[in-house]
Design a protein around this motif. Structure first.
Motif, mmCIF file in Angstrom:
data_model
loop_
_atom_site.group_PDB
_atom_site.id
_atom_site.type_symbol
_atom_site.label_atom_id
_atom_site.label_comp_id
_atom_site.label_asym_id
_atom_site.label_seq_id
_atom_site.Cartn_x
_atom_site.Cartn_y
_atom_site.Cartn_z
ATOM 1 N N ALA A 1 13.273 -28.172 5.143
ATOM 2 C CA ALA A 1 14.373 -26.372 6.022
ATOM 3 C C ALA A 1 14.338 -26.557 7.219
ATOM 4 O O ALA A 1 12.942 -26.741 7.839
ATOM 5 C CB ALA A 1 13.768 -25.234 5.028
ATOM 6 N N PHE A 2 14.914 -25.851 8.215
ATOM 7 C CA PHE A 2 14.504 -25.631 9.894
ATOM 8 C C PHE A 2 14.982 -24.578 9.649
ATOM 9 O O PHE A 2 15.648 -23.318 9.405
ATOM 10 C CB PHE A 2 15.662 -26.210 10.684
ATOM 11 N N VAL A 3 13.842 -23.479 10.474
ATOM 12 C CA VAL A 3 13.367 -22.218 10.787
ATOM 13 C C VAL A 3 13.166 -22.593 12.563
ATOM 14 O O VAL A 3 12.455 -22.582 13.167
ATOM 15 C CB VAL A 3 12.159 -21.823 9.948
ATOM 16 N N MET A 4 14.185 -21.561 13.126
ATOM 17 C CA MET A 4 14.359 -21.936 14.485
ATOM 18 C C MET A 4 14.565 -20.293 15.153
ATOM 19 O O MET A 4 15.066 -19.670 14.747
ATOM 20 C CB MET A 4 15.689 -22.514 15.256
ATOM 21 N N LEU A 5 13.026 -19.358 14.657
ATOM 22 C CA LEU A 5 12.622 -18.063 14.991
ATOM 23 C C LEU A 5 12.298 -17.923 16.360
ATOM 24 O O LEU A 5 11.727 -18.321 17.307
ATOM 25 C CB LEU A 5 10.601 -18.741 14.241
ATOM 26 N N SER A 6 13.029 -17.328 16.774
ATOM 27 C CA SER A 6 12.989 -16.820 18.827
ATOM 28 C C SER A 6 12.476 -16.032 18.402
ATOM 29 O O SER A 6 12.185 -14.621 17.782
ATOM 30 C CB SER A 6 14.924 -15.878 17.989
ATOM 31 N N VAL A 7 11.905 -14.854 19.140
ATOM 32 C CA VAL A 7 10.914 -13.939 19.774
ATOM 33 C C VAL A 7 11.370 -13.454 20.816
ATOM 34 O O VAL A 7 10.474 -12.711 21.050
ATOM 35 C CB VAL A 7 9.250 -14.706 20.323
ATOM 36 N N ASP A 8 12.373 -13.820 20.901
ATOM 37 C CA ASP A 8 12.882 -12.127 22.175
ATOM 38 C C ASP A 8 13.106 -11.001 21.625
ATOM 39 O O ASP A 8 12.572 -10.328 20.445
ATOM 40 C CB ASP A 8 14.804 -13.057 22.042
ATOM 41 N N GLU A 9 13.229 -10.078 22.957
ATOM 42 C CA GLU A 9 12.734 -8.593 22.746
ATOM 43 C C GLU A 9 13.790 -8.481 22.800
ATOM 44 O O GLU A 9 14.252 -7.401 22.622
ATOM 45 C CB GLU A 9 11.768 -8.632 23.505
ATOM 46 N N GLY A 10 15.186 -8.934 22.874
ATOM 47 C CA GLY A 10 16.205 -8.587 23.486
ATOM 48 C C GLY A 10 17.641 -8.170 22.265
ATOM 49 O O GLY A 10 17.993 -7.726 22.948
ATOM 50 N N GLY A 11 17.068 -8.500 21.291
ATOM 51 C CA GLY A 11 17.333 -7.775 19.586
ATOM 52 C C GLY A 11 18.096 -9.211 19.868
ATOM 53 O O GLY A 11 18.535 -10.460 20.527
ATOM 54 N N VAL A 12 19.412 -9.249 18.452
ATOM 55 C CA VAL A 12 19.837 -10.302 17.519
ATOM 56 C C VAL A 12 20.984 -10.781 18.442
ATOM 57 O O VAL A 12 21.030 -11.947 18.717
ATOM 58 C CB VAL A 12 19.944 -9.798 16.370
ATOM 59 N N GLU A 13 21.565 -9.561 18.772
ATOM 60 C CA GLU A 13 23.095 -9.899 19.537
ATOM 61 C C GLU A 13 22.564 -10.482 21.245
ATOM 62 O O GLU A 13 23.214 -11.692 21.350
ATOM 63 C CB GLU A 13 23.961 -8.646 20.579
ATOM 64 N N LYS A 14 21.842 -11.042 21.794
ATOM 65 C CA LYS A 14 21.046 -11.483 23.146
ATOM 66 C C LYS A 14 21.211 -12.995 22.134
ATOM 67 O O LYS A 14 21.847 -13.807 23.154
ATOM 68 C CB LYS A 14 20.113 -11.107 23.279
ATOM 69 N N VAL A 15 20.560 -13.142 21.200
ATOM 70 C CA VAL A 15 20.481 -14.590 20.823
ATOM 71 C C VAL A 15 21.543 -14.811 20.251
ATOM 72 O O VAL A 15 21.283 -16.038 19.935
ATOM 73 C CB VAL A 15 19.175 -14.181 19.749
#
Length: 208
Positions: free
Chosen positions: A128-142
């Motif tokens: 399983a691949f888990v690319m975990l974003s820690v951006d604070e700009g919300g889901v739409e940005k990512v």
């Protein structure tokens, strides 16, 4: 007295570079530019990922986390880019390749193409691949970033506090977790994962 005509050649080199970087920064392209340079460095093979030589030797470049029967990520909840909540513990029994990253992080951007290649080449439903974003700009940005790049690996965002065992002094940070839930490799900083050593290591941990 003749007036000296101004020429672009008279502009100091440092001023030109400062102006270029300023434009890149104001347009948000500085992350991409730095990422491209670092991607070229990765292509030279100067920083390959560190993985144990065998699946029985769990020594890593970082100290492995000590466990007392608790699976890494126990109780941790994640969110997919389409809003679905996923329990990290649902990955129990699989080898997990987890990369903690952010869109504003040039080293993260630099190593993502080779992680995509690794994802495509491994081709196992037991990894399983888990690319975990820690951006604070919300889901739409990512989501916009991932769609623009054309990446197809699974991307998540934290839906709760990060477990202590996933804390790191830097991003990107990559963890490889065994089917039993033990962190067997940890890489802080960017690295090249698209190589036979990493593929063999991941596939070697898969339970038959």
């Amino acid at each position: 007295m003749d007036k000296k005509r101004f020429s672009i050649k008279d502009i100091p080199g440092w001023a030109v570079m400062l102006a270029i970087f300023g434009v890149l920064y104001l347009t948000g392209l500085h992350t991409e530019a730095i990422g491209q340079v670092q991607r070229l460095l990765l292509a030279t093979g100067v920083k390959n990922a560190d993985v144990p030589e065998t699946t029985t030797d769990l020594s890593t470049t970082s100290e492995p986390t000590a466990y007392t029967g608790t699976r890494a990520g126990a109780g941790f909840k994640m969110q997919t880019l389409d809003g679905k909540q996923v329990n990290f513990e649902n990955l129990k029994g699989k080898v997990v390749f987890m990369n903690i990253w952010a869109t504003w992080c040039p080293p993260c951007v630099a190593e993502m193409p080779n992680i995509q290649k690794l994802y495509e080449k491994v081709g196992s439903d037991k990894i399983a691949f888990v690319m975990l974003s820690v951006d604070e700009g919300g889901v739409e940005k990512v989501k916009k970033f991932i769609d623009k790049k054309g990446f197809t690996f699974p991307v998540y965002m934290p839906a709760g506090p990060m477990p202590q065992e996933f804390y790191s002094n830097a991003i990107p940070t990559t963890f490889i977790i065994s089917p039993e839930g033990e962190i067997v490799a940890k890489q802080e900083g960017m690295a090249d994962y698209d190589n036979q050593e990493v593929r063999d290591f991941l596939q070697g941990m898969v339970k038959k």
